[in-house]
Scaffold this active site. Sequence first.
Site, mmCIF file in Angstrom:
data_model
loop_
_atom_site.group_PDB
_atom_site.id
_atom_site.type_symbol
_atom_site.label_atom_id
_atom_site.label_comp_id
_atom_site.label_asym_id
_atom_site.label_seq_id
_atom_site.Cartn_x
_atom_site.Cartn_y
_atom_site.Cartn_z
ATOM 1 N N ASP B 335 0.415 -1.166 0.082
ATOM 2 C CA ASP B 335 0.202 -0.439 -0.086
ATOM 3 C C ASP B 335 1.215 1.264 -0.037
ATOM 4 O OD1 ASP B 335 0.299 -1.181 2.514
ATOM 5 O OD2 ASP B 335 -0.966 0.606 3.462
ATOM 6 N N GLU B 336 0.321 2.250 -0.422
ATOM 7 C CA GLU B 336 1.005 3.931 -0.218
ATOM 8 C C GLU B 336 2.460 3.843 -1.030
ATOM 9 O OE1 GLU B 336 -1.854 5.379 3.526
ATOM 10 O OE2 GLU B 336 0.122 4.592 3.636
ATOM 11 N N LEU B 337 2.728 3.424 -1.916
ATOM 12 C CA LEU B 337 3.645 3.320 -2.073
ATOM 13 C C LEU B 337 4.156 5.269 -3.224
ATOM 14 C CD1 LEU B 337 6.579 1.626 -3.102
ATOM 15 C CD2 LEU B 337 5.600 1.733 -5.262
#
Lengths: 558, 554
Positions: B335-337
């Site tokens: 997530d949330e790269l």
Amino acid sequence: MYTSLPALLVVALACPCRALWPIPRSLETGSTPLVLAPDFRIVGLRDSPADLSSAVARSQAYIRTDRMQRLVVGRAEADRARVQDAMQLPSLVLSIPEGEGVGSIAQEAVGPLGTRSEEYVLHVPADGAPAMLAANSTLGLLRGLTTFEQLWYDLDGNATYTLEAPIIVTDSPAFPYRGFMLDTSRNFFPITDIKRTLDAMSWTKMSQFHWHVTDSHSFPLQVPGFEEVAEKGAYAQDMIYTPADVQDVITYAAERGIDVLMDIDTPGHTAAIYESHPEHIACYLGSPWQTYANEPPAGQLRFASPSTTTFTTELFAAAARMTMSSLFSTGGDELNLECYTNDTATQEALAATNQTLEEALNTFTMSTHGVLTKLGKTGVIKSDMVLDHNLTLPNDTVVIVWKSSADAVSIAAKGFQFVHQPSDYFYLDCGAGEWLGQDPLGNSWCDPFKTWHRTYTFDPFMNLSASQHQLVLGGQQPLWTEQSEPENLDSIVWPRAASSAEVFWTGATLPDGLPRNVSSALPRLHDLRFRMVQRGVQAIPLQPLWCALRPGLCDLQS
Amino acid sequence: MFPRAKLLVFTALLAALAPADALWPQPRSIETGGTPLRLSGGFAITVAGSAPSDLHAAVQDAKSFISNDKLGRLVVGRGAVDVAAYSKAKTLSKLTLSLEKGATAHSITSEAQKAPEARDEAYTLTVPGDGSGATITANSTLGLYRGLTTFTQLFFYNEGTTYLLNAPVHIEDAPAYPYRGFMLDTARNYFPVSDIKRTLDAMSWVKINQFHWHVVDSQSFPLEVPGYPELSQKGAYSASSVYSPGDVADIISYAGARGIDVMLEIDTPGHTSVISKSHPEHVACPEATPWATYANEPPAGQLRLASEATTNFTAGLLAAAAKLSPSTLFSTGGDELNTNCYAADEETQASLNATGKTLEQALNTFTQVTHKALLDEGKTPVVWEEMVLVHNVTLNPETLVLVWISSDDVKAVAEAGFKLIHAASDYFYLDCGGGGWVGDFPDGNSWCDPFKTWQKSYSFDPVANLTDAEAKLVIGGQHLLWVEQSGPENLDPAVWPRAASSAELFWSGPGGNLSTALPRLHEVAYRMRQRGVQAISLQPEWCALRPGACDLTA
């Protein structure tokens, strides 16, 4: 090792521990490490009242058992080198002026607002000479002891130290009323939970416990002469505060510098009285409840009825005699007039006395507040009674402003002293979702959640003229307990309620002259939270530990 | 006295309305009667045939819950109003557990640790009205265990008597969805093993079968991975805030014995700042500021996914971590790269130049290598939704996708053909509504305001907007607790009883009725408190004793 060293230094310099909460009005610190001598002791007064001796013993115990490691990267290890060869502090010596007899903490704490002497001076020299704590009262000494306890950190159980000697504190509260309110009617709280809460309150120098003891849901207070009200109106026989319990709470609080303001909410919020006295309650379980009350169950005192007025007045007199405080609250919020429209008893009473409902409410209030005055108590009421109704109230009546912070101006304009408890800054229950059934999209009425930051930015003098400032007695964060019980009492209240404790102790300005601000407050509030956990209060983390160890690095703009 | 008498009538009416079969989750099929039964003093639970040790332990637990719950029925007057009903009732002295003919007695643990769709949790429970022995039958010990859990919820207590009012009881039960989970983050703040075990207990009471353990993140790395001890040595908050392999095995076996599989998650390639403490060579933009440029929350820091060395390191780490767990599932996060992080990282840019790849291509390579390491260990990879919706990554078709950002994203994941787990922030995030936690932001609220009430979660439709074929991709769902503002101090109050809401949704199926659910959920909370879990009260007790009286329009 090279990479981590500069980081440690920066943290150590940028964040002097100064982990005091509330931060004193005046504080000077140095940078000399100092450890407590192995035989460190607190030297009390020669003719010490028993409650001061107990306070001294508690302080000595906390200093031994807090085992609080400083909140820096590396924790205690980061300080080891500096602490190793530090000078030792042999003792803390308490003193108050010679002359008049020494009163107890309790006596001083339950005095009228404005008469309580809480100021103190604390000096911790860096050279190994004894520390000195001086005050004009034992209550002041208690406040100073509370500050002293917060100065110390633990190094692996081997040393108790500060890095900031010499320390000179000159301190006194900005406002006399620094409170916390607990509702024990929606759900019941055993005495042990109340006492634990009083402990935590005392650690933040709060001075007032507002005990909203009864409401429509249950009546857990056993009032002498009115035993039937609790017997039938409490949730269960083991969910009753006996007079001995109340005495126990009041004494426990007073010894910790806290006065107990009892609140029997009237004439609304009284459905539970129906269980024992149906003759005094209108619209009991009126349905739909939304027509008759702000929340279920509906039910309000028939204040137009002379017999109900007499009953209520006598109930107040009996309840007021249970307390030592100069204050007593008659409630007065959210009176629902629709409840009386179809109440035959009320309509007959109005007709018989030829009064309007508002006139009858005035008669009722004059009677209930009259008896409080007669007993030497100052009446405390909710702002509704001033803003929504036209009542004759004693001039010294204290008003609790709750609906909105904007209401304070109107109360001040009417010349009443008041306590800030605005839902838009201070309500601890906001933001936790709808509790009514069949409302999947519902939120709490006072969304969003009130963070400690939000509370901390409150200005007690907002929109007030200079001459009105004297009307502000202080403020408090309340916990209404529709969704609380002992299970989440600590975690909802702490450390958030400490936020207003500092607002009203420290006032607008920090000891360095800067305005109070959330950036410098957060590391100290983390510190308070960790210390509370060490002392058995389930205060919650405000941030990941990573942030707590690195002041400023988790700020919005950092 | 007249009003008083009226009140008693009212009370009796409420008692009649209150559900006596206060089970959670509601069985798929239940028939009850109106016959009271008392539990006999010598009440015994026996297992027919040979039984694995974890089933024996479960029987002991069930017996102790039945005798220690001491739950007064939630009606005005509590258990006292039932005295007349139960005082002359027949007694129940025996419960027998038996597997269906032909079934083999494997341990609960091994049944629970199968792939989600392979778990057999069905059972049949019968309590005759005449006092003859009660029975639970199932095809697996896991099914017997679920039946035992139901059985313990049948009983109330008053003054020394344990009783039920609604015999005969006949239940035929099986879950609607095979994955019913709860996720706990142990990286923002640390949770001792004892807190995790208490949570597993509570999960088992509502038949949750999956513990999603988000064990590490950017703030701390509390997991000791064999072969990689330096990660937790340098990355845990302290030496005492580390889960050793022994701790992990302890948690996995504790969970397994309670019908719960443990899915470990090592979030990659984002959310890995703390790896820089032991392996600075593998982390781009560690603790870079302003953090908001480089990460969704401080501290910034992500694996150098374009670096071959980092890719191999990560694959090795995941393989080693995967060996810690017998589960078929393992989550690599995803997530949330943050791309700014890599734009500013010279090392990453050099790698990309050298290989002639774009960042997305490098991410694809990284993901294929790390997931292959898991597949080689026999695991099914699990990822957060961005790996499907934001990035162009070739995933194994069996990969499970956690939909978290919004329930609106479910459709797109299903259209991509992946099996999915509901974990939407707008329904299932337990941390929402707790206020902003970043500093110097007085007006900040939680990013996913408002608070998600149990009612909101309960009203979720797992197949909303999905075609029948897409609906088959839904394997279940879970509540999640991110712990920026949680520690052991508020773990129970933040989670319980709210997380039970999704447990029923995914066991009993959607469409449950809020009105009839609330009294049963009150009972879950009261029973949890009796068992030492600090579940909070959903309403004033006045309301809990009067079903419906505190509804919005009552």
